[in-house]
Motif scaffolding. Structure first.
Motif, PDB file in Angstrom:
ATOM      1  N   GLY A  31      90.014  26.524 -76.670  1.00 49.81           N
ATOM      2  CA  GLY A  31      90.074  26.999 -78.039  1.00 49.81           C
ATOM      3  C   GLY A  31      89.490  28.389 -78.139  1.00 49.81           C
ATOM      4  N   PHE A  32      89.524  28.942 -79.346  1.00 53.96           N
ATOM      5  CA  PHE A  32      88.919  30.244 -79.587  1.00 53.96           C
ATOM      6  C   PHE A  32      88.512  30.328 -81.051  1.00 53.96           C
ATOM      7  CE2 PHE A  32      93.525  30.624 -79.866  1.00 53.96           C
ATOM      8  CZ  PHE A  32      93.755  31.303 -81.054  1.00 53.96           C
ATOM      9  N   ILE A  33      87.654  31.292 -81.357  1.00 57.50           N
ATOM     10  CA  ILE A  33      87.084  31.419 -82.698  1.00 57.50           C
ATOM     11  C   ILE A  33      87.845  32.463 -83.507  1.00 57.50           C
ATOM     12  CG2 ILE A  33      85.032  32.066 -84.022  1.00 57.50           C
ATOM     13  CD1 ILE A  33      84.871  29.335 -82.683  1.00 57.50           C
ATOM     14  N   TRP A  34      88.041  32.136 -84.795  1.00 60.76           N
ATOM     15  CA  TRP A  34      88.715  33.027 -85.750  1.00 60.76           C
ATOM     16  C   TRP A  34      87.807  33.121 -86.974  1.00 60.76           C
ATOM     17  CZ3 TRP A  34      93.731  34.979 -84.853  1.00 60.76           C
ATOM     18  CH2 TRP A  34      94.346  35.629 -85.938  1.00 60.76           C
ATOM     19  N   ARG A  35      87.491  34.329 -87.397  1.00 65.25           N
ATOM     20  CA  ARG A  35      86.661  34.507 -88.577  1.00 65.25           C
ATOM     21  C   ARG A  35      87.531  35.001 -89.738  1.00 65.25           C
ATOM     22  NH1 ARG A  35      81.051  35.673 -88.296  1.00 65.25           N
ATOM     23  NH2 ARG A  35      81.364  36.875 -86.385  1.00 65.25           N
ATOM     24  N   ALA A  36      87.462  34.293 -90.879  1.00 66.17           N
ATOM     25  CA  ALA A  36      88.254  34.659 -92.054  1.00 66.17           C
ATOM     26  C   ALA A  36      87.639  34.015 -93.281  1.00 66.17           C
ATOM     27  CB  ALA A  36      89.711  34.214 -91.902  1.00 66.17           C
ATOM     28  N   LYS A  37      87.810  34.647 -94.430  1.00 66.67           N
ATOM     29  CA  LYS A  37      87.355  34.093 -95.708  1.00 66.67           C
ATOM     30  C   LYS A  37      85.852  33.779 -95.686  1.00 66.67           C
ATOM     31  CE  LYS A  37      90.080  30.957 -97.472  1.00 66.67           C
ATOM     32  NZ  LYS A  37      90.969  29.749 -97.579  1.00 66.67           N
ATOM     33  N   GLY A  38      85.083  34.541 -94.916  1.00 66.03           N
ATOM     34  CA  GLY A  38      83.649  34.307 -94.824  1.00 66.03           C
ATOM     35  C   GLY A  38      83.284  33.076 -94.026  1.00 66.03           C
ATOM     36  N   GLU A  39      84.236  32.495 -93.301  1.00 69.79           N
ATOM     37  CA  GLU A  39      83.992  31.296 -92.499  1.00 69.79           C
ATOM     38  C   GLU A  39      84.431  31.540 -91.070  1.00 69.79           C
ATOM     39  OE1 GLU A  39      84.870  27.342 -94.472  1.00 69.79           O
ATOM     40  OE2 GLU A  39      86.166  28.654 -95.657  1.00 69.79           O
ATOM     41  N   VAL A 112      99.115  23.496 -84.009  1.00 69.60           N
ATOM     42  CA  VAL A 112      97.936  24.348 -84.114  1.00 69.60           C
ATOM     43  C   VAL A 112      97.028  23.761 -85.189  1.00 69.60           C
ATOM     44  CG1 VAL A 112      97.060  26.673 -84.631  1.00 69.60           C
ATOM     45  CG2 VAL A 112      99.252  26.408 -83.457  1.00 69.60           C
ATOM     46  N   ALA A 113      95.726  23.756 -84.938  1.00 68.90           N
ATOM     47  CA  ALA A 113      94.752  23.275 -85.905  1.00 68.90           C
ATOM     48  C   ALA A 113      93.594  24.249 -85.975  1.00 68.90           C
ATOM     49  CB  ALA A 113      94.247  21.886 -85.519  1.00 68.90           C
ATOM     50  N   ALA A 114      92.971  24.324 -87.155  1.00 73.38           N
ATOM     51  CA  ALA A 114      91.805  25.183 -87.367  1.00 73.38           C
ATOM     52  C   ALA A 114      90.667  24.315 -87.889  1.00 73.38           C
ATOM     53  CB  ALA A 114      92.136  26.293 -88.361  1.00 73.38           C
ATOM     54  N   LEU A 115      89.599  24.195 -87.116  1.00 72.34           N
ATOM     55  CA  LEU A 115      88.461  23.374 -87.499  1.00 72.34           C
ATOM     56  C   LEU A 115      87.351  24.271 -88.037  1.00 72.34           C
ATOM     57  CD1 LEU A 115      87.074  20.534 -87.455  1.00 72.34           C
ATOM     58  CD2 LEU A 115      86.141  21.200 -85.219  1.00 72.34           C
ATOM     59  N   PRO A 116      87.008  24.165 -89.345  1.00 74.90           N
ATOM     60  CA  PRO A 116      85.883  24.962 -89.865  1.00 74.90           C
ATOM     61  C   PRO A 116      84.584  24.561 -89.167  1.00 74.90           C
ATOM     62  CG  PRO A 116      87.190  23.987 -91.648  1.00 74.90           C
ATOM     63  CD  PRO A 116      87.629  23.332 -90.380  1.00 74.90           C
ATOM     64  N   ALA A 123      74.420  30.490 -81.342  1.00 70.02           N
ATOM     65  CA  ALA A 123      75.670  30.728 -80.627  1.00 70.02           C
ATOM     66  C   ALA A 123      76.225  32.112 -80.930  1.00 70.02           C
ATOM     67  CB  ALA A 123      76.701  29.666 -81.002  1.00 70.02           C
ATOM     68  N   GLU A 124      76.707  32.780 -79.881  1.00 69.53           N
ATOM     69  CA  GLU A 124      77.496  34.004 -80.030  1.00 69.53           C
ATOM     70  C   GLU A 124      78.964  33.580 -80.045  1.00 69.53           C
ATOM     71  OE1 GLU A 124      76.507  36.928 -80.589  1.00 69.53           O
ATOM     72  OE2 GLU A 124      74.458  37.126 -79.833  1.00 69.53           O
ATOM     73  N   LEU A 125      79.677  33.953 -81.096  1.00 70.54           N
ATOM     74  CA  LEU A 125      81.003  33.371 -81.311  1.00 70.54           C
ATOM     75  C   LEU A 125      82.147  34.204 -80.735  1.00 70.54           C
ATOM     76  CD1 LEU A 125      80.525  32.158 -84.986  1.00 70.54           C
ATOM     77  CD2 LEU A 125      80.247  30.852 -82.861  1.00 70.54           C
ATOM     78  N   TYR A 126      82.052  35.525 -80.760  1.00 74.98           N
ATOM     79  CA  TYR A 126      83.111  36.419 -80.292  1.00 74.98           C
ATOM     80  C   TYR A 126      84.464  36.071 -80.917  1.00 74.98           C
ATOM     81  CZ  TYR A 126      79.553  37.562 -76.820  1.00 74.98           C
ATOM     82  OH  TYR A 126      78.387  37.937 -76.198  1.00 74.98           O
ATOM     83  N   PRO A 127      84.601  36.185 -82.243  1.00 77.12           N
ATOM     84  CA  PRO A 127      85.898  35.882 -82.882  1.00 77.12           C
ATOM     85  C   PRO A 127      87.008  36.773 -82.328  1.00 77.12           C
ATOM     86  CG  PRO A 127      84.157  36.090 -84.517  1.00 77.12           C
ATOM     87  CD  PRO A 127      83.582  36.583 -83.217  1.00 77.12           C
ATOM     88  N   ILE A 128      88.089  36.152 -81.925  1.00 75.31           N
ATOM     89  CA  ILE A 128      89.130  36.901 -81.232  1.00 75.31           C
ATOM     90  C   ILE A 128      89.876  37.833 -82.180  1.00 75.31           C
ATOM     91  CG2 ILE A 128      91.045  35.262 -81.516  1.00 75.31           C
ATOM     92  CD1 ILE A 128      91.602  35.713 -78.468  1.00 75.31           C
ATOM     93  N   ASN A 129      89.984  37.480 -83.466  1.00 74.84           N
ATOM     94  CA  ASN A 129      90.700  38.357 -84.389  1.00 74.84           C
ATOM     95  C   ASN A 129      89.905  39.618 -84.706  1.00 74.84           C
ATOM     96  OD1 ASN A 129      88.970  36.476 -85.797  1.00 74.84           O
ATOM     97  ND2 ASN A 129      89.888  37.131 -87.735  1.00 74.84           N
ATOM     98  N   GLU A 130      88.585  39.589 -84.535  1.00 77.59           N
ATOM     99  CA  GLU A 130      87.802  40.805 -84.721  1.00 77.59           C
ATOM    100  C   GLU A 130      87.896  41.728 -83.513  1.00 77.59           C
ATOM    101  OE1 GLU A 130      83.877  39.666 -85.945  1.00 77.59           O
ATOM    102  OE2 GLU A 130      84.603  38.954 -87.899  1.00 77.59           O
ATOM    103  N   MET A 131      88.249  41.192 -82.364  1.00 79.27           N
ATOM    104  CA  MET A 131      88.493  42.047 -81.203  1.00 79.27           C
ATOM    105  C   MET A 131      89.737  42.893 -81.392  1.00 79.27           C
ATOM    106  SD  MET A 131      87.627  39.426 -78.099  1.00 79.27           S
ATOM    107  CE  MET A 131      86.007  38.690 -77.970  1.00 79.27           C
ATOM    108  N   GLN A 132      90.605  42.461 -82.321  1.00 76.03           N
ATOM    109  CA  GLN A 132      91.844  43.187 -82.566  1.00 76.03           C
ATOM    110  C   GLN A 132      91.636  44.445 -83.403  1.00 76.03           C
ATOM    111  OE1 GLN A 132      93.406  41.406 -80.158  1.00 76.03           O
ATOM    112  NE2 GLN A 132      95.244  41.790 -81.337  1.00 76.03           N
ATOM    113  N   LYS A 133      90.444  44.616 -83.976  1.00 69.99           N
ATOM    114  CA  LYS A 133      90.202  45.758 -84.844  1.00 69.99           C
ATOM    115  C   LYS A 133      89.972  47.003 -84.001  1.00 69.99           C
ATOM    116  CE  LYS A 133      88.450  43.022 -88.688  1.00 69.99           C
ATOM    117  NZ  LYS A 133      87.299  42.704 -89.565  1.00 69.99           N
ATOM    118  N   SER A 134      91.040  47.736 -83.770  1.00 69.90           N
ATOM    119  CA  SER A 134      90.997  48.894 -82.895  1.00 69.90           C
ATOM    120  C   SER A 134      92.005  49.923 -83.388  1.00 69.90           C
ATOM    121  CB  SER A 134      91.355  48.473 -81.456  1.00 69.90           C
ATOM    122  OG  SER A 134      91.735  49.589 -80.686  1.00 69.90           O
TER     123      SER A 134
END
Length: 266
Positions: A31-39, A112-116, A123-134
């Motif tokens: 799995g991987f982490i996604w940060r959105a909507k403050g969660e 596909v499922a997203a578990l809040p 924990a260091e989360l390293y959200p993958i969608n924030e790595m896209q900010k380039s």
């Protein structure tokens, strides 16, 4: 002088998972982490969190069980890079209602499922969608049939010091054309159990073709996240064609935006 250890950020993004019923392990995945909507959300496959094959309704686990929790190896805050600890998260609330989110229109038909997840300072989360900010995202890499991609996961639960294997694949069907009306495409790869839920990326070193047909030259690696891997079809033995399914990454945004709680019914 020792050679410095450099860990790719996307290796930190892919997390090994173990699905349990109480203390009994049922299966492994990625799995991987996604940060959105403050969660923050753990993104993986629907079949990982339910223990059910979405196409057949069968239980692939030899125990024929359905998990009630997922165990995740997260990087530990304040520890050397790549040091991970085990965290456990329930998959249902106190009333037995699934906690994960699923596709608002196609439910299990998008695997596909997203578990809040609760925020945890350990924990260091390293959200993958924030790595896209380039700045490079102004010139996105071309996603095309025949292009090589990488599936970042844990085949047979194999880890290299807790980090994933980068399994090469090539895009085998037109990625913009839905398969049977579903937002997915095929890749050609000999993947293995444990990779379900892996992020799928394009990666180029030095330059790549971009969406508008031009060529981008970059001083370092350029990456584009394109999907979520969910297993193979048509591969009963190693001599057969081995095709994997990748769900387009846009499905993750659709699931989180809609906020539809999961189910185990059609």
């Amino acid at each position: 002088m020792p050679v410095p250890v450099i860990i790719d950020p996307y290796s930190l993004a892919a997390k090994p998972l173990q699905m349990n019923f109480r203390e009994t392990p049922l299966s492994t995945g990625t799995g991987f982490i996604w940060r959105a909507k403050g969660e923050v959300f753990l993104i993986t496959n629907w079949h990982n969190v339910t223990g059910i094959n979405p196409r057949t309704g069968e239980h692939p686990s030899p125990y024929a069980g359905e998990p009630d929790r997922v165990l995740v190896l997260f990087d530990l805050a304040g520890s050397p890079l790549g040091t991970r600890g085990l965290f456990s998260f329930p998959l249902h609330d106190e009333n037995g209602v699934p906690l994960w989110l699923e596709h608002p229109e196609m439910a299990r038909n998008v695997d596909v499922a997203a578990l809040p997840l609760p925020l945890n300072r350990d924990a260091e989360l390293y959200p993958i969608n924030e790595m896209q900010k380039s700045p490079m995202l102004e010139f996105p890499m071309l996603v095309s049939v025949g292009v090589d991609a990488f599936i970042l996961g844990y085949p047979f639960n194999i880890k290299v010091s807790t980090l994933p294997i980068w399994k090469r694949a090539s895009i085998a069907s037109e990625p913009g054309v839905a398969v049977d009306g579903k937002p997915c495409f095929y890749v050609d790869t000999a993947s293995r159990p444990g990779m379900s839920g892996s992020p799928v990326i394009l990666r180029s070193w030095g330059g790549s073709q971009i969406d508008d047909g031009g060529l981008m030259i970059a001083p370092g690696p350029v990456t584009r996240l394109i999907g979520v891997y969910s297993g193979r079809i048509g591969a009963e033995d190693e001599l057969q064609a081995q095709l994997g399914i990748v769900w387009r990454i846009e499905a993750v945004d659709e699931i989180i935006t809609a906020g539809r709680r999961g189910s185990v019914t059609p």
